[in-house]
Enzyme design. Structure first.
Site, PDB file in Angstrom:
ATOM      1  N   HIS A  78       0.834  -1.210   0.000  1.00 44.62           N
ATOM      2  CA  HIS A  78       0.000   0.000   0.000  1.00 44.62           C
ATOM      3  C   HIS A  78       0.865   1.254   0.000  1.00 44.62           C
ATOM      4  O   HIS A  78       0.575   2.223  -0.707  1.00 44.62           O
ATOM      5  CB  HIS A  78      -0.934   0.008   1.208  1.00 44.62           C
ATOM      6  CG  HIS A  78      -1.871  -1.152   1.253  1.00 44.62           C
ATOM      7  ND1 HIS A  78      -2.692  -1.410   2.331  1.00 44.62           N
ATOM      8  CD2 HIS A  78      -2.127  -2.144   0.345  1.00 44.62           C
ATOM      9  CE1 HIS A  78      -3.400  -2.509   2.099  1.00 44.62           C
ATOM     10  NE2 HIS A  78      -3.069  -2.962   0.901  1.00 44.62           N
ATOM     11  N   HIS A 237      -8.964  -2.288  -5.260  1.00 44.65           N
ATOM     12  CA  HIS A 237      -7.912  -2.602  -4.293  1.00 44.65           C
ATOM     13  C   HIS A 237      -6.891  -3.561  -4.891  1.00 44.65           C
ATOM     14  O   HIS A 237      -5.688  -3.430  -4.627  1.00 44.65           O
ATOM     15  CB  HIS A 237      -8.456  -3.185  -2.989  1.00 44.65           C
ATOM     16  CG  HIS A 237      -7.362  -3.363  -1.992  1.00 44.65           C
ATOM     17  ND1 HIS A 237      -6.817  -2.313  -1.290  1.00 44.65           N
ATOM     18  CD2 HIS A 237      -6.625  -4.451  -1.644  1.00 44.65           C
ATOM     19  CE1 HIS A 237      -5.824  -2.732  -0.539  1.00 44.65           C
ATOM     20  NE2 HIS A 237      -5.682  -4.040  -0.737  1.00 44.65           N
ATOM     21  N   ASP A 241      -2.958  -2.774  -5.085  1.00 50.19           N
ATOM     22  CA  ASP A 241      -1.890  -3.695  -4.682  1.00 50.19           C
ATOM     23  C   ASP A 241      -0.893  -3.914  -5.815  1.00 50.19           C
ATOM     24  O   ASP A 241       0.327  -3.920  -5.605  1.00 50.19           O
ATOM     25  CB  ASP A 241      -2.490  -5.055  -4.299  1.00 50.19           C
ATOM     26  CG  ASP A 241      -2.979  -5.113  -2.866  1.00 50.19           C
ATOM     27  OD1 ASP A 241      -2.708  -4.180  -2.088  1.00 50.19           O
ATOM     28  OD2 ASP A 241      -3.646  -6.110  -2.516  1.00 50.19           O
ATOM     29  N   HIS A 264       0.191 -10.963  -5.156  1.00 47.16           N
ATOM     30  CA  HIS A 264       1.551 -10.487  -4.890  1.00 47.16           C
ATOM     31  C   HIS A 264       2.615 -11.411  -5.490  1.00 47.16           C
ATOM     32  O   HIS A 264       3.586 -10.954  -6.079  1.00 47.16           O
ATOM     33  CB  HIS A 264       1.783 -10.360  -3.383  1.00 47.16           C
ATOM     34  CG  HIS A 264       0.795  -9.480  -2.702  1.00 47.16           C
ATOM     35  ND1 HIS A 264       0.599  -8.166  -3.058  1.00 47.16           N
ATOM     36  CD2 HIS A 264      -0.057  -9.724  -1.661  1.00 47.16           C
ATOM     37  CE1 HIS A 264      -0.333  -7.640  -2.275  1.00 47.16           C
ATOM     38  NE2 HIS A 264      -0.741  -8.568  -1.435  1.00 47.16           N
TER      39      HIS A 264
END
Length: 288
Positions: A78, A237, A241, A264
């Site tokens: 973030h 969101h 990310d 991720h």
């Protein structure tokens, strides 16, 4: 010429760590030209400095973490997204814990903090990583890719097979030249499913999670009394990310990023794949 940027003054924030549940103090400080983004663990003697680089990401369980040996700073996505969105090239981030504060689960706390501190141009030209050919990675039905593009644009599609999320916007995009990152992306909070919370706690994760810093979905309902901030908050969101995950490359991108259900780990694999293919990228100092 596009110039590098840093903060005009130091910015300090205190908050809870999403995974540790502990109170954390973090300082974002100005840094010289060509310094990049670096984290310094001040709770360790002597303090350990970690450069935000794709090859230093060694843990992507529900967050992105960068390592120097066995020392790490986690949940940086973030903050990295906010730094990218505000075009901050150089900053030293001191933190007294192995993760950054989660704040409200979005990037707004970080963008507000840095905008109050001020952002200033430096003398050196800004350096970009230009993608020269398409690079794609996949894992099952999930995929992510980078394509040549003059500028930066990103598109993300989610698919959770959940009655709440399925009713919301599934595909979102961001264009650096036409969209304001703070208004278009930064507001989107992290989210989770209530049934996964016990599993995360058992793994020592999300110990600081609450309705104050995450959107929680249970069955066909959102547990947060205020509901969503926007119909596209879930997808935005994941885009937020991804922007943060990509910024650990060490340079802003000249590229089109697109992804389907990426996370991720897959985002970092994409960067490592790009770096491994020498003809796939080049560093440039200005737009041409």
């Amino acid at each position: 010429m596009i110039k590098q940027k840093t903060l005009a003054s130091e910015a300090t924030v205190n908050g809870i760590g999403l995974h540790s549940g502990k109170e954390i103090c973090m300082r974002i400080m100005p840094a010289p030209e060509n310094f990049g983004i670096r984290f310094r663990r001040t709770d360790i003697t002597p303090a350990v400095e970690i450069l935000a680089q794709a090859t230093r990401v060694n843990d992507t369980r529900l967050a992105t973490a960068v390592f120097e040996g066995k020392v790490f700073v986690s949940t940086i996505e973030h903050l990295m997204s906010a730094l990218c969105g505000l075009s901050v090239d150089n900053a030293l981030i001191e933190v007294n814990a192995p993760e950054t504060p989660i704040l409200d689960g979005s990037a707004l706390g970080y963008t507000d903090l840095m905008e109050r501190a001020g952002i200033v141009e430096q003398d050196a030209p800004r350096r970009f990583c230009r993608i020269r050919k398409t690079v794609r990675v996949a894992e099952g039905d999930k995929w992510a890719k980078l394509e040549p593009f003059e500028g930066f644009t990103a598109e993300f599609t989610i698919a959770f097979n959940n009655p709440v999320i399925d009713k919301t916007v599934q595909t979102v995009s961001f264009h650096s030249e036409s969209d304001d990152y703070v208004k278009a992306v930064a507001y989107a909070r992290t989210f989770c499913f209530a049934e996964d919370v016990k599993k995360m706690h058992a793994a020592g994760l999300a110990l600081g999670g609450s309705l104050e810093n995450a959107v929680v979905v249970e069955g066909d309902a959102i547990l947060n009394p205020e509901g969503l901030r926007a119909p596209d908050e879930f997808a935005k969101h994941k885009l937020l990310d991804s922007i943060g995950d990509l910024y650990v490359l060490g340079f802003p991108l000249y590229a089109k990023y697109s992804a389907y259900k990426s996370g991720h780990g897959l985002n970092n694999r994409l960067l490592r794949t790009v770096l491994s293919e020498k003809d796939a990228w080049e560093i440039v100092s200005q737009e041409v």
